[in-house]
Design an enzyme around this catalytic site. Sequence first.
Site, PDB file in Angstrom:
ATOM      1  N   CYS A  28      35.435  21.307  40.126  1.00  0.00           N
ATOM      2  CA  CYS A  28      36.214  22.264  40.808  1.00  0.00           C
ATOM      3  C   CYS A  28      35.167  23.026  41.825  1.00  0.00           C
ATOM      4  CB  CYS A  28      36.957  23.266  39.718  1.00  0.00           C
ATOM      5  SG  CYS A  28      38.059  24.432  40.042  1.00  0.00           S
ATOM      6  N   HIS A  32      40.041  19.241  37.041  1.00  0.00           N
ATOM      7  CA  HIS A  32      39.437  19.699  35.741  1.00  0.00           C
ATOM      8  C   HIS A  32      39.446  18.466  35.136  1.00  0.00           C
ATOM      9  CE1 HIS A  32      38.565  23.846  36.474  1.00  0.00           C
ATOM     10  NE2 HIS A  32      39.471  23.899  37.130  1.00  0.00           N
ATOM     11  N   GLU A  35      38.293  17.958  31.963  1.00  0.00           N
ATOM     12  CA  GLU A  35      38.497  18.666  30.898  1.00  0.00           C
ATOM     13  C   GLU A  35      39.873  18.874  30.359  1.00  0.00           C
ATOM     14  OE1 GLU A  35      37.413  22.276  33.131  1.00  0.00           O
ATOM     15  OE2 GLU A  35      36.935  20.116  33.271  1.00  0.00           O
TER      16      GLU A  35
END
Length: 214
Positions: free
Chosen positions: A85, A194, A196
């Site tokens: 990011c 992202h 994750e």
Amino acid sequence: MSTGDRTVAILDYGSGNLRSAQRALERTGAQVTVTSEPKVALEADGLVVPGVGAYATCMAGLLEVKGDRIIDERLAGGRPVLGICVGMQILFERGVEFGVEADGCGQWPGTVTALPAPVLPHMGWNTVESEPDSVLFEGMGEDERFYFVHSYAAQSWELAADGPLKPAKLTWSEHGGRFLAAVENGPLSATQFHPEKSGDAGARLLSNWVRSLE
């Protein structure tokens, strides 16, 4: 080397969803440490540079822990780094937010600017266009979706392939216009989304990156 033998350091410089990234990387089987210690960050097999919020604020935090030098030193030795990011955005030369320009790490030429979209931020799931020989997106189909939360991005690639160096692998997405969703450039990789927070697709990408560590 199995994934369980690989060590990953997540650079803690006051910005980023550290625990979420830690949990996601631990699920790959890697040994994961959240740290602001240069020695730990330098010695890990892989370094993750997260980032959320304003470009200038992230850069200030990175400079505070000498993160720019850590990234430089790792890359000089061919040691892998993954930006996420705003951790991707600060790898470029500069960023412009609300008319204010801030210097970045300068690993890549170019400026991060606002997306030309009527609705910002670009928040939610989107597809990407990766290159066939991508390491990060290996084994993924065209319909895979990743989770984005951002209003700014690099919207062009200005680093020319030079001499024997392999050209970077570029992955694009679109929100009001095309922007770089990911870059793979030797030991330096980054994603605007992202991983994750991107479910199975993000988990696969992180596993691909961890497996690529030497």
